[in-house]
Design a protein around this motif. Structure first.
Motif, short mmCIF file in Angstrom:
data_model
loop_
_atom_site.label_atom_id
_atom_site.label_comp_id
_atom_site.label_asym_id
_atom_site.label_seq_id
_atom_site.Cartn_x
_atom_site.Cartn_y
_atom_site.Cartn_z
N GLU A 85 -9.46 7.51 -4.17
CA GLU A 85 -9.32 6.04 -4.11
C GLU A 85 -8.32 5.65 -3.03
O GLU A 85 -7.23 6.22 -2.98
CB GLU A 85 -8.79 5.53 -5.45
CG GLU A 85 -9.71 5.70 -6.62
CD GLU A 85 -10.64 4.51 -6.79
OE1 GLU A 85 -10.38 3.46 -6.16
OE2 GLU A 85 -11.63 4.66 -7.53
N ARG A 87 -5.38 3.62 -2.21
CA ARG A 87 -4.47 2.92 -3.12
C ARG A 87 -3.19 2.41 -2.46
O ARG A 87 -2.42 1.70 -3.09
CB ARG A 87 -4.04 3.87 -4.24
CG ARG A 87 -5.16 4.29 -5.18
CD ARG A 87 -4.56 5.18 -6.26
NE ARG A 87 -5.56 5.74 -7.15
CZ ARG A 87 -5.98 5.14 -8.26
NH1 ARG A 87 -5.53 3.95 -8.59
NH2 ARG A 87 -6.87 5.72 -9.04
N THR A 195 -1.65 0.11 -11.67
CA THR A 195 -2.82 0.82 -11.13
C THR A 195 -4.11 0.41 -11.84
O THR A 195 -5.19 0.64 -11.34
CB THR A 195 -2.65 2.35 -11.26
OG1 THR A 195 -2.39 2.67 -12.63
CG2 THR A 195 -1.52 2.86 -10.40
N SER A 198 -5.77 -5.48 -10.41
CA SER A 198 -6.37 -5.79 -9.13
C SER A 198 -5.35 -6.61 -8.34
O SER A 198 -4.75 -7.52 -8.92
CB SER A 198 -7.66 -6.57 -9.35
OG SER A 198 -8.20 -6.96 -8.12
N PRO A 199 -5.07 -6.37 -7.09
CA PRO A 199 -5.73 -5.36 -6.26
C PRO A 199 -5.26 -3.95 -6.63
O PRO A 199 -4.21 -3.78 -7.25
CB PRO A 199 -5.27 -5.73 -4.85
CG PRO A 199 -3.93 -6.34 -5.05
CD PRO A 199 -4.00 -7.06 -6.36
N LYS A 200 -6.03 -3.00 -6.21
CA LYS A 200 -5.68 -1.61 -6.49
C LYS A 200 -4.81 -1.01 -5.39
O LYS A 200 -4.17 0.01 -5.58
CB LYS A 200 -6.95 -0.77 -6.62
CG LYS A 200 -7.69 -0.99 -7.95
CD LYS A 200 -8.32 0.31 -8.40
CE LYS A 200 -9.10 0.20 -9.69
NZ LYS A 200 -8.46 -0.53 -10.75
N VAL A 201 -4.84 -1.64 -4.23
CA VAL A 201 -4.07 -1.11 -3.09
C VAL A 201 -2.74 -1.82 -3.02
O VAL A 201 -2.71 -3.04 -2.85
CB VAL A 201 -4.85 -1.32 -1.77
CG1 VAL A 201 -4.03 -0.83 -0.59
CG2 VAL A 201 -6.20 -0.62 -1.84
N PHE A 202 -1.64 -1.07 -3.18
CA PHE A 202 -0.36 -1.71 -2.94
C PHE A 202 0.67 -0.75 -2.37
O PHE A 202 0.58 0.46 -2.54
CB PHE A 202 0.15 -2.48 -4.15
CG PHE A 202 0.00 -1.77 -5.44
CD1 PHE A 202 -1.15 -1.94 -6.21
CD2 PHE A 202 1.00 -0.94 -5.92
CE1 PHE A 202 -1.29 -1.28 -7.41
CE2 PHE A 202 0.87 -0.28 -7.12
CZ PHE A 202 -0.29 -0.45 -7.88
N ASP A 207 5.04 -4.46 -2.01
CA ASP A 207 4.67 -4.85 -3.36
C ASP A 207 5.60 -4.31 -4.46
O ASP A 207 6.11 -5.07 -5.27
CB ASP A 207 3.23 -4.38 -3.66
CG ASP A 207 2.26 -4.86 -2.59
OD1 ASP A 207 2.21 -6.08 -2.35
OD2 ASP A 207 1.57 -4.03 -1.98
#
Ligand SMILES: [Zn+2]
Length: 453
Positions: A85, A87, A195, A198-202, A207
């Motif tokens: 993923e 992430r 985790t 949402s969002p999953k990317v940080f 962040d």
């Protein structure tokens, strides 16, 4: 203090910008002066007692696994995690927490494109002593105006983050996040819920840390002059390799003694206009920023040592003095120069003035010519005082240098029109050298340093 035993290395980067140097290898395996970067990182950690390494991988994970296997995992407990993923740095770390294997209370987090020679024991001791939730390694750089900056409070904890771009005309201290963190494992665990959202990317800097700060977390800013550079572009890689060849990299750890130049402030760095109580009164002397820049490049620590009796006299408070010193860092930063540390003495011995602060009216061991601030710097930054210099424009600076045991250079107190250069009368206290200004003093210092090699 429980020892630091585990590290997470974020080794998933593709290294697109570095492609020309990779020959198809993933970025963590880039050859840095003959040794793959990942190997340098892992061996560095191992030398400080790290026992377990978690590699968060993605791009060409097979090659990284193969490399570690060839090296027998460097004799460590080493595992690779790739959940496929995307992430971000924060997300990947939180998602990988279940794979940590040691009982280490704190975790060191490192980016896979960082070449570093940081005294991890010292860093971890500072983190533990502060009882911080997370500690960020910070340092000044040569281009603060286009960097993400952080601001610390009086006690050294993170107060604000100032991401680039900065508002026009904004002046911030020159403190840059070097992307090396020690975080309490329990604190990381408490953010694992992210985790699932949402969002999953940080990202850590954008962040996770701002969120920790918002929730009242204690984020300590560990300011260090040590060697840490990202080598994510061909230019940076070249410069890092040059540092390895010159010895700058090897010497850039606080495990080893450092050479410093102690600098008086008024009359050496900035114009001496009497007591400065607000930033608009501070103007750099011509050439002083370039002189500091040369010290920075030579790997000598630039440490300001200044008496600030304005505090004891009640003419200025600590917050106002901070804005003055922020201006100093800002103006130096515009010319690519930085100071490694600044110490000031807030005291004054004479009592009986209106508006004074009685608690600061005292005979202290830090007010120049006493050597207290030099000794404090020596302790904080592992400075070899005998191989260091003091540049000042007053007798008290030269006396301070003598008291501390370093070499001294007296600069011109004021350049007067008719009489030519005027040096302060230092009486029976003679400086080792005299110079017209800081630039000339730096000429003397760098020449002697060359001779000493
Ligand atoms: Zn003092």
């Amino acid at each position: 203090m429980k020892p630091l035993k585990e590290t997470i290395i974020l080794a998933g980067g593709k290294g697109t910008r570095l492609a020309s140097r990779l020959n198809g290898l993933p970025k963590p395996l880039v050859n840095v002066a003959g040794v793959p970067l990942l190997e340098r990182q892992i061996l560095h950690c191992k030398s400080f007692g790290i026992e377990s390494v978690l590699l968060l991988v993605n791009h060409r994970a097979d090659r990284i696994a193969e490399f570690c296997a060839q090296k027998d995992n460097f004799g460590l407990r080493l595992s690779l995690v790739d959940d496929g993923e995307p992430r971000g740095t924060g997300g990947a770390t939180l998602a990988a927490l279940p794979y940590l294997v040691s009982d280490s209370q704190d975790v060191l987090i490192m980016y896979g494109d960082t070449l570093l020679n940081i005294d991890l024991e010292r860093f971890h001791a500072a983190h533990a002593a502060r009882g911080a939730d997370a500690s960020l390694l910070l340092h000044p750089n040569t281009h603060p105006q286009d960097s993400d900056l952080v601001e610390l409070d009086e006690s050294g904890y993170l107060a604000k983050l100032h991401p680039y771009p900065h508002p026009e005309g904004a002046e911030y201290p020159n403190l840059v996040n070097a992307a090396l963190y020690i975080v309490k494992r329990s604190v990381l665990e408490s953010f694992r819920y992210l985790t699932g959202g949402s969002p999953k990317v940080f990202d850590f800097a954008k962040d996770v840390f701002p969120l920790m700060l918002k929730k009242g977390g204690k984020l300590y800013g560990y300011v260090s002059p040590e060697y840490i550079k990202d080598v994510g572009t061909p230019e940076r890689l070249d410069s890092a390799e040059a540092d390895i060849l010159s010895g700058r990299f090897a010497g850039g750890t606080l495990r080893l003694p450092q050479r410093a130049v102690f600098l008086d402030r008024d009359g050496v760095l900035n114009e001496d206009v009497g007591y400065i109580t607000s930033p608009d009164q501070l103007t750099l002397l011509p050439g002083s920023a370039q002189a500091v820049r040369r010290l920075n490049k030579a790997g000598m620590l630039a440490v300001v040592i200044t008496n600030q009796p304005v505090l004891a006299r009640g003419e200025c408070d600590e917050a106002a003095l901070r804005t003055v010193h922020t201006r100093l860092e800002y103006l130096l930063g515009l010319e690519g120069a930085y100071i490694d540390r600044l110490y000031y003495c807030p005291h004054h011995p004479d009592k009986g003035f209106p508006g004074e602060r009685p608690e600061l009216k005292m005979v202290c061991s830090c007010r120049k010519p006493a050597p207290g601030m030099v000794f404090k710097a020596a302790e904080d930054l592992h400075i070899d005082v005998r191989n260091s210099w003091f540049v000042g424009d007053r007798k008290s600076d030269i006396q301070c240098a003598k008291n501390a045991g370093c070499r001294s250079i007296l600069t011109v107190r004021e350049a007067s029109g008719q009489d030519g250069e005027v040096f302060a009368d230092t009486g029976d206290i003679q400086p080792d050298f005299k110079a017209n200004d800081l630039a000339a003093a730096v000429d003397i210092i760098l020449l002697r340093q060359e001779d000493a090699r």
